[in-house]
Design a protein around this motif. Structure first.
Motif, PDB file in Angstrom:
ATOM      1  N   MET A   1      12.945 -30.982   0.244  1.00  0.00           N
ATOM      2  CA  MET A   1      12.684 -29.894   1.203  1.00  0.00           C
ATOM      3  C   MET A   1      11.260 -29.374   1.026  1.00  0.00           C
ATOM      4  SD  MET A   1      14.747 -26.283   1.503  1.00  0.00           S
ATOM      5  CE  MET A   1      14.019 -24.851   2.268  1.00  0.00           C
ATOM      6  N   ASP A   2      10.540 -29.264   2.152  1.00  0.00           N
ATOM      7  CA  ASP A   2       9.185 -28.723   2.126  1.00  0.00           C
ATOM      8  C   ASP A   2       9.264 -27.216   1.876  1.00  0.00           C
ATOM      9  OD1 ASP A   2       6.586 -28.053   2.497  1.00  0.00           O
ATOM     10  OD2 ASP A   2       6.524 -28.444   4.650  1.00  0.00           O
ATOM     11  N   THR A   3       8.654 -26.764   0.796  1.00  0.00           N
ATOM     12  CA  THR A   3       8.743 -25.335   0.448  1.00  0.00           C
ATOM     13  C   THR A   3       7.450 -24.587   0.767  1.00  0.00           C
ATOM     14  OG1 THR A   3       8.008 -25.790  -1.812  1.00  0.00           O
ATOM     15  CG2 THR A   3      10.388 -25.812  -1.402  1.00  0.00           C
ATOM     16  N   GLN A   4       6.578 -25.222   1.537  1.00  0.00           N
ATOM     17  CA  GLN A   4       5.289 -24.607   1.885  1.00  0.00           C
ATOM     18  C   GLN A   4       5.443 -23.732   3.127  1.00  0.00           C
ATOM     19  OE1 GLN A   4       1.832 -25.449   0.528  1.00  0.00           O
ATOM     20  NE2 GLN A   4       1.520 -23.526   1.586  1.00  0.00           N
ATOM     21  N   MET A   5       4.996 -22.485   3.038  1.00  0.00           N
ATOM     22  CA  MET A   5       4.991 -21.587   4.184  1.00  0.00           C
ATOM     23  C   MET A   5       3.659 -20.872   4.247  1.00  0.00           C
ATOM     24  SD  MET A   5       8.562 -19.571   4.644  1.00  0.00           S
ATOM     25  CE  MET A   5       7.889 -18.650   6.008  1.00  0.00           C
ATOM     26  N   THR A   6       3.238 -20.553   5.463  1.00  0.00           N
ATOM     27  CA  THR A   6       2.007 -19.789   5.652  1.00  0.00           C
ATOM     28  C   THR A   6       2.350 -18.493   6.375  1.00  0.00           C
ATOM     29  OG1 THR A   6       0.723 -21.824   5.811  1.00  0.00           O
ATOM     30  CG2 THR A   6      -0.307 -19.824   6.668  1.00  0.00           C
ATOM     31  N   ILE A   7       1.778 -17.397   5.918  1.00  0.00           N
ATOM     32  CA  ILE A   7       2.026 -16.097   6.554  1.00  0.00           C
ATOM     33  C   ILE A   7       0.754 -15.265   6.476  1.00  0.00           C
ATOM     34  CG2 ILE A   7       2.894 -14.973   4.430  1.00  0.00           C
ATOM     35  CD1 ILE A   7       4.904 -13.456   6.249  1.00  0.00           C
ATOM     36  N   SER A   8       0.545 -14.413   7.480  1.00  0.00           N
ATOM     37  CA  SER A   8      -0.625 -13.538   7.445  1.00  0.00           C
ATOM     38  C   SER A   8      -0.346 -12.361   6.520  1.00  0.00           C
ATOM     39  CB  SER A   8      -0.959 -13.028   8.853  1.00  0.00           C
ATOM     40  OG  SER A   8       0.032 -12.117   9.288  1.00  0.00           O
ATOM     41  N   VAL A   9      -1.409 -11.781   5.988  1.00  0.00           N
ATOM     42  CA  VAL A   9      -1.269 -10.586   5.143  1.00  0.00           C
ATOM     43  C   VAL A   9      -0.551  -9.494   5.928  1.00  0.00           C
ATOM     44  CG1 VAL A   9      -2.529  -8.735   3.967  1.00  0.00           C
ATOM     45  CG2 VAL A   9      -3.327 -11.105   3.773  1.00  0.00           C
ATOM     46  N   ARG A  10      -0.947  -9.330   7.187  1.00  0.00           N
ATOM     47  CA  ARG A  10      -0.358  -8.272   8.017  1.00  0.00           C
ATOM     48  C   ARG A  10       1.148  -8.465   8.179  1.00  0.00           C
ATOM     49  NH1 ARG A  10      -2.170  -6.938  14.186  1.00  0.00           N
ATOM     50  NH2 ARG A  10      -3.848  -5.785  13.201  1.00  0.00           N
ATOM     51  N   ARG A 174      13.995 -23.953   9.214  1.00  0.00           N
ATOM     52  CA  ARG A 174      13.015 -24.985   9.557  1.00  0.00           C
ATOM     53  C   ARG A 174      13.528 -26.368   9.169  1.00  0.00           C
ATOM     54  NH1 ARG A 174       7.148 -24.309   7.033  1.00  0.00           N
ATOM     55  NH2 ARG A 174       7.961 -25.556   5.302  1.00  0.00           N
ATOM     56  N   GLU A 175      14.173 -26.440   8.004  1.00  0.00           N
ATOM     57  CA  GLU A 175      14.726 -27.720   7.550  1.00  0.00           C
ATOM     58  C   GLU A 175      15.818 -28.204   8.506  1.00  0.00           C
ATOM     59  OE1 GLU A 175      16.446 -29.708   3.434  1.00  0.00           O
ATOM     60  OE2 GLU A 175      16.939 -27.622   3.892  1.00  0.00           O
ATOM     61  N   GLN A 176      16.686 -27.283   8.954  1.00  0.00           N
ATOM     62  CA  GLN A 176      17.741 -27.647   9.922  1.00  0.00           C
ATOM     63  C   GLN A 176      17.122 -28.229  11.188  1.00  0.00           C
ATOM     64  OE1 GLN A 176      19.939 -23.946  10.473  1.00  0.00           O
ATOM     65  NE2 GLN A 176      21.655 -24.789   9.340  1.00  0.00           N
ATOM     66  N   LYS A 177      16.086 -27.572  11.675  1.00  0.00           N
ATOM     67  CA  LYS A 177      15.420 -28.035  12.897  1.00  0.00           C
ATOM     68  C   LYS A 177      14.797 -29.413  12.668  1.00  0.00           C
ATOM     69  CE  LYS A 177      11.333 -26.397  14.008  1.00  0.00           C
ATOM     70  NZ  LYS A 177      10.252 -25.504  14.462  1.00  0.00           N
ATOM     71  N   LEU A 267      22.209 -30.396  17.433  1.00  0.00           N
ATOM     72  CA  LEU A 267      20.915 -29.720  17.331  1.00  0.00           C
ATOM     73  C   LEU A 267      21.085 -28.349  16.687  1.00  0.00           C
ATOM     74  CD1 LEU A 267      17.865 -29.589  18.097  1.00  0.00           C
ATOM     75  CD2 LEU A 267      18.579 -28.465  20.210  1.00  0.00           C
ATOM     76  N   LYS A 268      20.227 -28.055  15.710  1.00  0.00           N
ATOM     77  CA  LYS A 268      20.255 -26.734  15.082  1.00  0.00           C
ATOM     78  C   LYS A 268      18.854 -26.141  15.117  1.00  0.00           C
ATOM     79  CE  LYS A 268      24.226 -26.820  11.951  1.00  0.00           C
ATOM     80  NZ  LYS A 268      25.084 -26.411  13.040  1.00  0.00           N
ATOM     81  N   LEU A 269      18.623 -25.311  16.125  1.00  0.00           N
ATOM     82  CA  LEU A 269      17.411 -24.501  16.144  1.00  0.00           C
ATOM     83  C   LEU A 269      17.774 -23.141  16.718  1.00  0.00           C
ATOM     84  CD1 LEU A 269      16.776 -24.702  19.340  1.00  0.00           C
ATOM     85  CD2 LEU A 269      15.274 -26.567  18.730  1.00  0.00           C
ATOM     86  N   ARG A 270      16.852 -22.192  16.614  1.00  0.00           N
ATOM     87  CA  ARG A 270      17.153 -20.828  17.061  1.00  0.00           C
ATOM     88  C   ARG A 270      16.522 -20.564  18.421  1.00  0.00           C
ATOM     89  NH1 ARG A 270      19.291 -22.430  12.503  1.00  0.00           N
ATOM     90  NH2 ARG A 270      20.626 -20.841  11.559  1.00  0.00           N
ATOM     91  N   SER A 271      17.326 -20.029  19.322  1.00  0.00           N
ATOM     92  CA  SER A 271      16.823 -19.618  20.633  1.00  0.00           C
ATOM     93  C   SER A 271      17.197 -18.167  20.873  1.00  0.00           C
ATOM     94  CB  SER A 271      17.424 -20.494  21.741  1.00  0.00           C
ATOM     95  OG  SER A 271      18.817 -20.258  21.858  1.00  0.00           O
ATOM     96  N   VAL A 272      16.343 -17.477  21.608  1.00  0.00           N
ATOM     97  CA  VAL A 272      16.631 -16.081  21.949  1.00  0.00           C
ATOM     98  C   VAL A 272      16.374 -15.883  23.441  1.00  0.00           C
ATOM     99  CG1 VAL A 272      14.288 -15.287  21.339  1.00  0.00           C
ATOM    100  CG2 VAL A 272      16.161 -13.653  21.389  1.00  0.00           C
ATOM    101  N   THR A 273      17.269 -15.127  24.078  1.00  0.00           N
ATOM    102  CA  THR A 273      17.105 -14.780  25.489  1.00  0.00           C
ATOM    103  C   THR A 273      16.643 -13.339  25.589  1.00  0.00           C
ATOM    104  OG1 THR A 273      18.890 -16.302  26.105  1.00  0.00           O
ATOM    105  CG2 THR A 273      18.254 -14.641  27.733  1.00  0.00           C
ATOM    106  N   LEU A 274      15.543 -13.129  26.301  1.00  0.00           N
ATOM    107  CA  LEU A 274      15.011 -11.776  26.487  1.00  0.00           C
ATOM    108  C   LEU A 274      15.596 -11.172  27.761  1.00  0.00           C
ATOM    109  CD1 LEU A 274      11.246 -12.424  25.628  1.00  0.00           C
ATOM    110  CD2 LEU A 274      13.052 -11.590  24.118  1.00  0.00           C
ATOM    111  N   THR A 275      16.124  -9.961  27.635  1.00  0.00           N
ATOM    112  CA  THR A 275      16.687  -9.234  28.774  1.00  0.00           C
ATOM    113  C   THR A 275      15.873  -7.958  28.964  1.00  0.00           C
ATOM    114  OG1 THR A 275      18.877 -10.070  28.179  1.00  0.00           O
ATOM    115  CG2 THR A 275      18.807  -8.224  29.716  1.00  0.00           C
ATOM    116  N   ASP A 345      12.674 -20.783  18.000  1.00  0.00           N
ATOM    117  CA  ASP A 345      12.008 -22.006  18.459  1.00  0.00           C
ATOM    118  C   ASP A 345      11.929 -22.069  19.979  1.00  0.00           C
ATOM    119  OD1 ASP A 345      12.020 -23.259  15.718  1.00  0.00           O
ATOM    120  OD2 ASP A 345      14.175 -23.015  16.035  1.00  0.00           O
ATOM    121  N   VAL A 346      12.938 -21.497  20.646  1.00  0.00           N
ATOM    122  CA  VAL A 346      12.973 -21.477  22.105  1.00  0.00           C
ATOM    123  C   VAL A 346      13.196 -20.039  22.553  1.00  0.00           C
ATOM    124  CG1 VAL A 346      14.115 -22.322  24.201  1.00  0.00           C
ATOM    125  CG2 VAL A 346      13.950 -23.810  22.196  1.00  0.00           C
ATOM    126  N   ILE A 347      12.346 -19.567  23.443  1.00  0.00           N
ATOM    127  CA  ILE A 347      12.483 -18.210  23.988  1.00  0.00           C
ATOM    128  C   ILE A 347      12.697 -18.339  25.484  1.00  0.00           C
ATOM    129  CG2 ILE A 347      11.332 -15.996  24.365  1.00  0.00           C
ATOM    130  CD1 ILE A 347      10.074 -18.093  21.538  1.00  0.00           C
TER     131      ILE A 347
END
Length: 759
Positions: A1-10, A174-177, A267-275, A345-347
């Motif tokens: 499993m890739d354990t590398q992640m990048t995130i901003s300080v903010r 991320r690994e699931q996707k 398929l295993k990824l996350r989607s969100v519907t905006l209302t 992953d999908v909006i």
């Protein structure tokens, strides 16, 4: 499993340290732009050896997690005491109220930059400065603190440790996707005609970072044929998310169904519907204040738990799912859904989240956009929607009302509101309803800016009562006007309307939205614009901002023309003929019902015309008939459509270009016949004539651009409700003598070509 992640300080410190409530008592929606301008103003005054926007990066390793933390500090100042990390923040608060404990989140961000720089330069201590700039007065307050390397190191280790459990959830997702996307196959036994070609074109477009304009017939399965290849493209380097944009709620549901189908195939990824906020809000009134709404009160204290919970247990975060978790964790469902866009992953959402300059998602920073693909469904709708999004108006009477309501209390506000009223009064005409202006006078623009400043300071203290609400409405209209004024160029006209009541409305009218759509799309990795009715193709490609470099795809209908009995009835439906021909029209519609058993939908150019024929039909025919009502909510729309049952015999009366003429999917025997009365022309208007003249000047056929093409699109969309699959059969009756003219016959789809004329 890739354990590398990048995130901003903010983002890191925001996740760990944000607390408190949502409080939208009054916030300007130009805060981001104002903040940028204030940053630049401070940075301009840095000394020669000072640096601005300095990139910093550091990698933390904790229990198998490699977290790369990066960001740009506002300033790196060179002083006699050593380097100083400068963090610039704009504020509406009085500077006297602010001390070194006021904004712990700001200090956390600055300390993050300070640690990285100190580690990089091997410093034992470093100074950190917060520079506060008062938005209204532009006064500055600087607070300077010194931290040892050890203090900063301990602070960041604790911060990363606090974030680590959430980071592992994100890595798991991320690994699931990454495991399931490569193994995903097309979720149907076979492709329909044209589906494979559309899917391949979408994948190649995203792979090559291009744009695609695709006309794909109704019923081909456009949603799955665009979403499936876009999801497969998530394997490509540099693609992180997909925005599936629609004009209507009903097409959002189709996208959700497609994702569910792929989910059933592994398929295993996350989607969100905006209302929309006003639809999903739990309260009677949408007031985002902690003393009114329990879901706003303490929102940031509970949101991390809500996000972790939903990510661990759900993949499709639809409206009902979001509402369920929002109630469980007592968080605002709208803000919750927006926060979920950062980790989805999908909006799925409305066009305005990307294209409307007022409400587009500010969290989509340029680097994120370049990793995002847009899928724009029913994109013929975007032309008119974009015209609205990029137009704005102000009214003389709005400012006069403000001046009257605050007279004797707020002299500065009253004075400037009065001045704007007088500025607009100069353009009022008692003889002409519509006029064109050459430009917005500089003094009017300056007065509106002064009005915003006066209203803003007042609204920050007082937002209670109807008077303040009305002031807030005028404030936002004024702000929108200035925002759109920045876009005004040769694609615009300045339009004045003088009313009988003595009001004058000044409108910045966007004639041609192609430029702004093109500018928005180019900030993303790829844009796929698709519809069943991008016809004529050259017109829609041009209006949606297409260029010579973009791909085009025009798929033929997969259906046999024998599936559709197309009839043209050459009867005048012009306004002056309607009373005279209503009896004959009703007879022709009844004959269609008699000849073709089952359910029918008849479309009319206006409510008045529809109601007139409906009354006549009810007297003439024993067949059950139902009629679209004005202002139907979603529940009433669903009730209306539910009446069209398989094997039934029902006639529905609806408005052309309305809620039932596109995006409605009545498969099989739920719909057996459609009639379209009229050619869909909008009534002549000053605005439409401006569009016509503009395109005539560009060497196009202005009448077609302003009237014919948008009108005919409504006709094609309404007719497209009929054949939704290979098994469907039915009849389409086009009622208007103009359908037989060469211009309109050329715009009919190929599978409508075997029409017969009813004399």
């Amino acid at each position: 499993m890739d354990t590398q992640m990048t995130i901003s300080v903010r983002d890191l410190v925001s996740y760990v340290y944000r607390t408190g409530s949502i409080d939208e008592r009054f916030q300007t929606n130009t805060a981001l732009v104002e903040g940028t301008a204030i940053h630049q103003e401070v940075q301009k005054k840095y000394k020669e050896k000072d640096e601005s926007e300095v990139f910093l990066e550091y990698e933390f390793q904790q229990e198998g997690l490699n977290l790369k933390v990066q960001g740009r500090c506002d300033g790196l100042l060179d002083t006699e005491e050593g380097p100083v990390i400068d963090e610039i923040k704009s504020t509406s608060r009085d500077l006297e109220e602010i001390d070194d404990t006021t904004y712990p989140l700001y200090w956390a961000q600055a300390k993050g930059y300070a640690f990285i720089y100190a580690a990089q330069e091997e410093l034992q201590k470093i100074q950190v400065q917060l520079t506060y700039v008062q938005k209204r007065t532009k006064d500055k307050k600087r607070i300077l603190r010194t931290f040892t390397y050890e203090e900063l190191h301990q602070f960041m280790e604790e911060t990363v440790s606090e974030y680590a459990s959430y980071a592992r959830i994100l890595l798991h997702i991320r690994e699931q996707k990454e495991k399931t996307v490569p193994d995903l196959n097309f979720p149907f036994p076979s492709y329909r005609d044209g589906q494979r070609k559309l899917a391949g074109s979408v994948y190649r477009t995203i792979e090559e970072k291009r744009n695609l304009f695709a006309q794909a017939p109704t019923g081909i399965g456009k949603t799955i044929s665009t979403l499936f290849p876009a999801i497969k493209a998530l394997q490509l380097e540099g693609l992180e998310r997909i925005y599936y944009l629609t004009a209507k709620t009903i097409t959002r549901a189709t996208a959700e169904e497609a994702l569910q189908k792929m989910g059933e195939r592994g398929l295993k990824l996350r989607s969100v519907t905006l209302t929309a906020k006003d639809k999903i809000c739990f309260q009677e009134e949408t007031i985002c204040q902690p003393d009114y709404c329990e879901f706003a009160d303490g929102y940031y204290d509970r949101i991390n738990g809500a996000i972790v919970d939903i990510l661990l247990h759900e993949t499709q975060m639809t409206r009902s799912v979001i509402e369920s978790y929002a109630r469980k964790h007592k968080v605002c469902p709208f803000e919750f859904s927006l926060d979920l866009t950062d980790v989805s992953d999908v909006i799925i959402g409305d066009y305005n989240y990307i294209f409307d300059p007022r409400v587009s998602l500010k969290r989509l920073m340029p680097d994120r956009k370049k990793k995002t693909a847009l899928l724009v469904d029913e994109s013929h709708n975007l032309v008119e929607r974009a015209r609205e999004m990029y137009s704005a108006s102000i009214a003389k009477q709005s400012y006069e009302s403000v001046a009257a309501e605050w007279d004797g209390e707020e002299d500065s506000l009253v004075k400037v509101a009065d001045a704007i009223g007088k500025d607009l009064e100069r353009f009022y005409s008692s003889t002409e309803e519509f006029t064109q202006l050459d430009q917005v006078p500089g003094e009017l623009e300056e007065n509106i800016e002064r009005f915003l400043s006066e209203a803003e300071s007042l609204l920050q203290e007082d937002t209670e009562g109807e008077r303040s609400e009305r002031l807030m409405d005028v404030y936002f209209q004024s702000q929108r006007f200035l925002k759109i004024l920045e876009y005004v160029d040769e694609h615009y006209r300045l339009l004045g309307e003088s009313t009988r009541e003595g009001n004058f409305i000044l409108k910045l009218f966007c004639l041609d939205p192609s430029h702004v759509l093109s500018e928005t799309t180019k900030t993303f990795r790829s844009g796929v614009f698709f519809s069943a009715t991008l016809s004529p193709f050259a017109y829609y490609k041009e209006m949606l901002g297409g260029t010579k470099e973009d791909y085009i795809l025009h798929l033929p209908s997969p259906y046999d023309s024998s599936q559709i009995d197309v009839m043209i009835t050459p009867l005048s439906t012009r306004y002056k003929s309607r009373e005279k021909t209503v009896g004959e029209l009703t007879k022709r519609l009844y004959e269609q019902v008699e000849l073709h058993e089952g359910n029918h939908l008849f479309f009319f150019p206006s409510y008045h015309y529809m109601e007139m024929v409906y009354r006549e039909f009810k007297n003439f025919s024993p067949v059950d008939a139902v009629m679209q009502e004005r202002g139907m909510d979603e529940e009433r729309r669903e009730d209306f459509l539910a009446q069209f049952e398989e094997g039934g015999r029902l006639v529905g009366f609806a408005v052309l270009g309305g809620i039932f003429s596109e995006g409605v999917d009545l498969r099989g025997d739920r719909l057996n016949g459609v009639a379209v009365v009229g050619i869909g022309l909008a009534p002549r208007s000053f605005e439409k004539e401006l569009i016509k003249d503009y395109f005539n000047q560009k060497g196009r056929n202005g009448y077609d651009y302003a009237y014919v093409y948008p009108g005919m699109n409504k006709v094609l969309q309404a007719g497209g409700r009929l054949i939704r699959s290979e098994e469907d059969h039915g009849s389409i009756q086009l009622v208007d003598d103009r359908f037989l003219s060469r211009k309109y016959l050329q715009l009919l789809p190929d599978d409508w070509g075997n029409y017969r004329i009813l004399k």
